[in-house]
Write an enzyme that holds these catalytic residues in place. Structure first.
Site, PDB file in Angstrom:
ATOM      1  N   ILE A  20       0.847  -1.195   0.000  1.00  0.00           N
ATOM      2  CA  ILE A  20       0.000   0.000   0.000  1.00  0.00           C
ATOM      3  C   ILE A  20       0.885   1.249   0.000  1.00  0.00           C
ATOM      4  O   ILE A  20       0.596   2.233  -0.687  1.00  0.00           O
ATOM      5  CB  ILE A  20      -0.944  -0.027   1.228  1.00  0.00           C
ATOM      6  N   ASP A  79      13.362   2.870  11.521  1.00  0.00           N
ATOM      7  CA  ASP A  79      12.576   1.912  12.296  1.00  0.00           C
ATOM      8  C   ASP A  79      11.620   2.746  13.139  1.00  0.00           C
ATOM      9  O   ASP A  79      12.058   3.443  14.078  1.00  0.00           O
ATOM     10  CB  ASP A  79      13.507   1.065  13.180  1.00  0.00           C
ATOM     11  N   ASN A 106       2.154   4.499   7.372  1.00  0.00           N
ATOM     12  CA  ASN A 106       1.696   3.286   6.690  1.00  0.00           C
ATOM     13  C   ASN A 106       2.380   2.018   7.205  1.00  0.00           C
ATOM     14  O   ASN A 106       1.841   0.922   7.073  1.00  0.00           O
ATOM     15  CB  ASN A 106       1.959   3.451   5.183  1.00  0.00           C
ATOM     16  N   LYS A 140       4.357  12.873  16.144  1.00  0.00           N
ATOM     17  CA  LYS A 140       4.844  13.859  17.126  1.00  0.00           C
ATOM     18  C   LYS A 140       5.911  14.759  16.493  1.00  0.00           C
ATOM     19  O   LYS A 140       5.810  15.996  16.551  1.00  0.00           O
ATOM     20  CB  LYS A 140       5.419  13.113  18.333  1.00  0.00           C
ATOM     21  N   TYR A 173      -3.059  -7.032  16.535  1.00  0.00           N
ATOM     22  CA  TYR A 173      -3.298  -6.217  15.330  1.00  0.00           C
ATOM     23  C   TYR A 173      -4.573  -5.389  15.492  1.00  0.00           C
ATOM     24  O   TYR A 173      -4.596  -4.182  15.242  1.00  0.00           O
ATOM     25  CB  TYR A 173      -3.399  -7.142  14.113  1.00  0.00           C
ATOM     26  N   LYS A 177      -4.853  -1.291  15.742  1.00  0.00           N
ATOM     27  CA  LYS A 177      -5.551  -0.479  14.731  1.00  0.00           C
ATOM     28  C   LYS A 177      -6.728   0.290  15.353  1.00  0.00           C
ATOM     29  O   LYS A 177      -7.005   1.428  14.955  1.00  0.00           O
ATOM     30  CB  LYS A 177      -6.005  -1.365  13.570  1.00  0.00           C
ATOM     31  N   THR A 208      -1.360  -7.748  -0.691  1.00  0.00           N
ATOM     32  CA  THR A 208       0.034  -7.258  -0.700  1.00  0.00           C
ATOM     33  C   THR A 208       0.925  -8.413  -0.208  1.00  0.00           C
ATOM     34  O   THR A 208       0.426  -9.527  -0.013  1.00  0.00           O
ATOM     35  CB  THR A 208       0.152  -6.084   0.286  1.00  0.00           C
TER      36      THR A 208
HETATM   37  N1  LIG Z   1      -2.940  -5.664   3.046  1.00  0.00           N
HETATM   38  C1  LIG Z   1      -4.054  -5.565   3.726  1.00  0.00           C
HETATM   39  O1  LIG Z   1      -4.961  -6.365   3.560  1.00  0.00           O
HETATM   40  C2  LIG Z   1      -4.237  -4.441   4.708  1.00  0.00           C
HETATM   41  C3  LIG Z   1      -5.537  -4.183   5.168  1.00  0.00           C
HETATM   42  C4  LIG Z   1      -5.732  -3.172   6.091  1.00  0.00           C
HETATM   43  C5  LIG Z   1      -4.663  -2.409   6.536  1.00  0.00           C
HETATM   44  N2  LIG Z   1      -3.399  -2.680   6.063  1.00  0.00           N
HETATM   45  C6  LIG Z   1      -2.325  -1.847   6.587  1.00  0.00           C
HETATM   46  O2  LIG Z   1      -1.669  -1.216   5.509  1.00  0.00           O
HETATM   47  C7  LIG Z   1      -0.324  -0.921   5.856  1.00  0.00           C
HETATM   48  C8  LIG Z   1       0.594  -1.424   4.763  1.00  0.00           C
HETATM   49  O3  LIG Z   1       0.503  -2.836   4.707  1.00  0.00           O
HETATM   50  P1  LIG Z   1       0.719  -3.692   3.366  1.00  0.00           P
HETATM   51  O4  LIG Z   1      -0.401  -4.630   3.278  1.00  0.00           O
HETATM   52  O5  LIG Z   1       1.035  -2.805   2.236  1.00  0.00           O
HETATM   53  O6  LIG Z   1       1.979  -4.586   3.770  1.00  0.00           O
HETATM   54  P2  LIG Z   1       3.535  -4.467   3.438  1.00  0.00           P
HETATM   55  O7  LIG Z   1       4.181  -5.558   4.195  1.00  0.00           O
HETATM   56  O8  LIG Z   1       3.755  -4.364   1.989  1.00  0.00           O
HETATM   57  O9  LIG Z   1       3.924  -3.056   4.098  1.00  0.00           O
HETATM   58  C9  LIG Z   1       4.250  -2.906   5.437  1.00  0.00           C
HETATM   59  C10 LIG Z   1       5.563  -2.171   5.494  1.00  0.00           C
HETATM   60  O10 LIG Z   1       5.857  -1.812   6.854  1.00  0.00           O
HETATM   61  C11 LIG Z   1       7.250  -1.915   6.996  1.00  0.00           C
HETATM   62  N3  LIG Z   1       7.640  -2.031   8.397  1.00  0.00           N
HETATM   63  C12 LIG Z   1       7.441  -3.073   9.248  1.00  0.00           C
HETATM   64  N4  LIG Z   1       8.003  -2.814  10.448  1.00  0.00           N
HETATM   65  C13 LIG Z   1       8.560  -1.582  10.355  1.00  0.00           C
HETATM   66  C14 LIG Z   1       9.286  -0.757  11.258  1.00  0.00           C
HETATM   67  N5  LIG Z   1       9.558  -1.169  12.507  1.00  0.00           N
HETATM   68  N6  LIG Z   1       9.705   0.451  10.819  1.00  0.00           N
HETATM   69  C15 LIG Z   1       9.442   0.862   9.563  1.00  0.00           C
HETATM   70  N7  LIG Z   1       8.776   0.131   8.655  1.00  0.00           N
HETATM   71  C16 LIG Z   1       8.340  -1.084   9.053  1.00  0.00           C
HETATM   72  C17 LIG Z   1       7.634  -3.148   6.186  1.00  0.00           C
HETATM   73  O11 LIG Z   1       9.015  -3.163   5.894  1.00  0.00           O
HETATM   74  C18 LIG Z   1       6.735  -3.014   4.975  1.00  0.00           C
HETATM   75  O12 LIG Z   1       7.377  -2.332   3.924  1.00  0.00           O
HETATM   76  C19 LIG Z   1      -0.087  -1.588   7.210  1.00  0.00           C
HETATM   77  O13 LIG Z   1      -0.207  -0.626   8.233  1.00  0.00           O
HETATM   78  C20 LIG Z   1      -1.228  -2.597   7.303  1.00  0.00           C
HETATM   79  O14 LIG Z   1      -1.567  -2.900   8.625  1.00  0.00           O
HETATM   80  C21 LIG Z   1      -3.176  -3.670   5.169  1.00  0.00           C
END
Ligand SMILES: NC(=O)c1ccc[n+]([C@@H]2O[C@H](COP(=O)([O-])OP(=O)(O)OC[C@H]3O[C@@H](n4cnc5c(N)ncnc54)[C@H](O)[C@@H]3O)[C@@H](O)[C@H]2O)c1
Length: 277
Positions: A20, A79, A106, A140, A173, A177, A208
Site C-alpha cells: 500500500i 525503524d 503506513n 509527534k 493487530y 488499529k 500485498t
Molecule cells: N494488506 C491488507 O490487507 C491491509 C488491510 C488493512 C490495513 N493494512 C495496513 O496497511 C499498511 C501497509 O501494509 P501492506 O499490506 O502494504 O503490507 P507491506 O508488508 O507491503 O507493508 C508494510 C511495510 O511496513 C514496513 N515495516 C514493518 N516494520 C517496520 C518498522 N519497525 N519500521 C518501519 N517500517 C516497518 C515493512 O518493511 C513493509 O514495507 C499496514 O499498516 C497494514 O496494517 C493492510
C-alpha cells in the site's frame, strides 16, 4: 489532479513491492509531491525478517519509479519503533527538501497472529510498537516541524477494517488499529488549531506481501485451499472484489488535497462496502 505540486510527503513502510505504501508514494508523486520513501531497509531480528519487510534494493527501485514523475525523491531508512530514528527522518526530510506537508503512517505488521490464549508477549510488543507507537512517534516529530512551518499539514494513518471489527488470532493487530483511530481523533482535535488535519484510512483485505501471508494463514486455519479462501472473501464483498493498493492511494491523495480541507478526525473505510461503521 489534486494540486499537490511541490508538497513534501513522507510515507513510512513504503519500501516494499506490491505494498500500500508503494502505491501511495507513486500516486502522490504522480500528483506532484516530492517524496520520501522510508522503510526498515535491513531486517531486524526474526519478527522483522527480510521476507516481511522492505529492503534497501526495493526502496531504491520504488524511489526510481517515483522519480519518473519528475519529482524529488529521497530514501531514508527508519525503524518507526525508535524515537531517535523518527526524529532523524523528519529532520533529514526538512533539511533536504525544505519542509514537510504530508506524513502517511503506513508501516505495519500484520503477520504475527496467534491464538489469544497462546499469544506471545513479544509478538504483542512488536505489533503494538510498529502499528501504534510508530505513528505516535512519527506524528509527534512531524507535528513539531509542521507547527514551526506555520502553514498547516496533513497526517494520514493507515488503519484497517480491524480498526472497526474484531478478527480471530489478531488480538494485537486489532487492538493496535483500534488504538490508531483513537490517536487519529486525539491528534485531530489537538492539532486542528495549527491547520493540521489528521485522518485514518481503513482498508479491507488487499493481497500485498502482508496480505498474501494472511491469505495463507487463514486458508490453512479454515482448511481451505488458497484460491477457495480468496473466492470466499470476494463473495462477501458488496462490490465483488478484494481491495487494490490503488484504491487506498486514491483515498489518501484526496485526503491530502484541499478538496478535503474540512475533513479531519475521520476513520474512512475503503472496503467496497464490507465495513460501514
Ligand atoms: N494488506 C491488507 O490487507 C491491509 C488491510 C488493512 C490495513 N493494512 C495496513 O496497511 C499498511 C501497509 O501494509 P501492506 O499490506 O502494504 O503490507 P507491506 O508488508 O507491503 O507493508 C508494510 C511495510 O511496513 C514496513 N515495516 C514493518 N516494520 C517496520 C518498522 N519497525 N519500521 C518501519 N517500517 C516497518 C515493512 O518493511 C513493509 O514495507 C499496514 O499498516 C497494514 O496494517 C493492510
Amino acid at each position: 489532479m489534486y494540486q499537490l505540486t511541490n508538497k513534501v510527503a513522507i510515507i513510512t513502510g513504503s519500501g516494499r513491492h506490491k505494498g500500500i505504501g508503494e502505491a501511495i508514494a507513486l500516486k502522490l508523486a504522480y500528483e506532484g509531491c516530492n517524496i520520501v520513501i522510508s522503510d526498515l531497509g535491513t531486517p531486524k531480528g526474526a519478527d522483522l525478517a527480510a521476507e516481511h519487510i522492505g529492503v534497501t534494493s526495493e526502496m531504491n527501485a520504488i524511489a526510481d519509479a517515483c522519480r519518473a514523475f519528475g519529482v524529488q525523491v529521497l530514501t531514508i531508512p527508519c525503524d518507526v519503533r525508535i524515537e531517535s530514528e523518527c526524529k532523524e527522518l523528519i529532520h533529514q526530510t526538512a533539511a533536504s527538501l525544505g519542509r514537510i506537508d504530508i506524513l502517511v503512517n503506513n508501516a505495519g505488521v500484520g503477520y504475527l497472529m496467534e491464538p489469544f490464549t497462546e499469544f506471545k508477549e513479544s509478538s504483542w510488543d512488536v505489533v503494538l510498537d510498529v502499528n501504534l507507537k510508530g505513528p505516535f512517534l512519527c506524528s509527534k516529530h512531524a507535528a513539531v516541524q509542521m507547527i514551526e512551518q506555520g502553514t498547516g499539514g496533513v497526517i494520514i494513518n493507515i488503519a484497517s477494517q480491524a480498526a472497526k471489527s474484531g478478527f480471530p488470532f489478531a488480538a494485537a493487530y486489532t487492538a493496535s488499529k483500534h488504538g490508531l483511530v483513537g490517536l487519529t481523533r486525539s491528534n485531530a482535535v489537538e492539532l486542528g488549531k495549527h491547520k493540521i488535519r489528521v485522518n485514518a484510512v481503513c482498508p479491507n483485505h488487499i493481497t500485498t506481501g502482508l496480505g498474501h501471508w494472511q491469505n495463507s494463514f487463514f486458508s490453512e486455519k479454515l482448511g481451505m485451499d488458497y484460491e477457495t479462501y480468496l473466492q470466499s472473501i470476494v463473495q462477501k464483498n458488496p462490490l465483488g472484489r478484494t481491495g487494490q493498493t490503488e484504491d487506498i492511494a486514491k483515498a489518501v491523495a484526496f485526503l491530502c488535497s484541499d478538496e478535503a480541507a474540512y475533513i479531519t478526525g475521520e476513520a474512512i473505510n475503503v472496503s467496497g462496502g464490507e465495513e460501514y461503521h
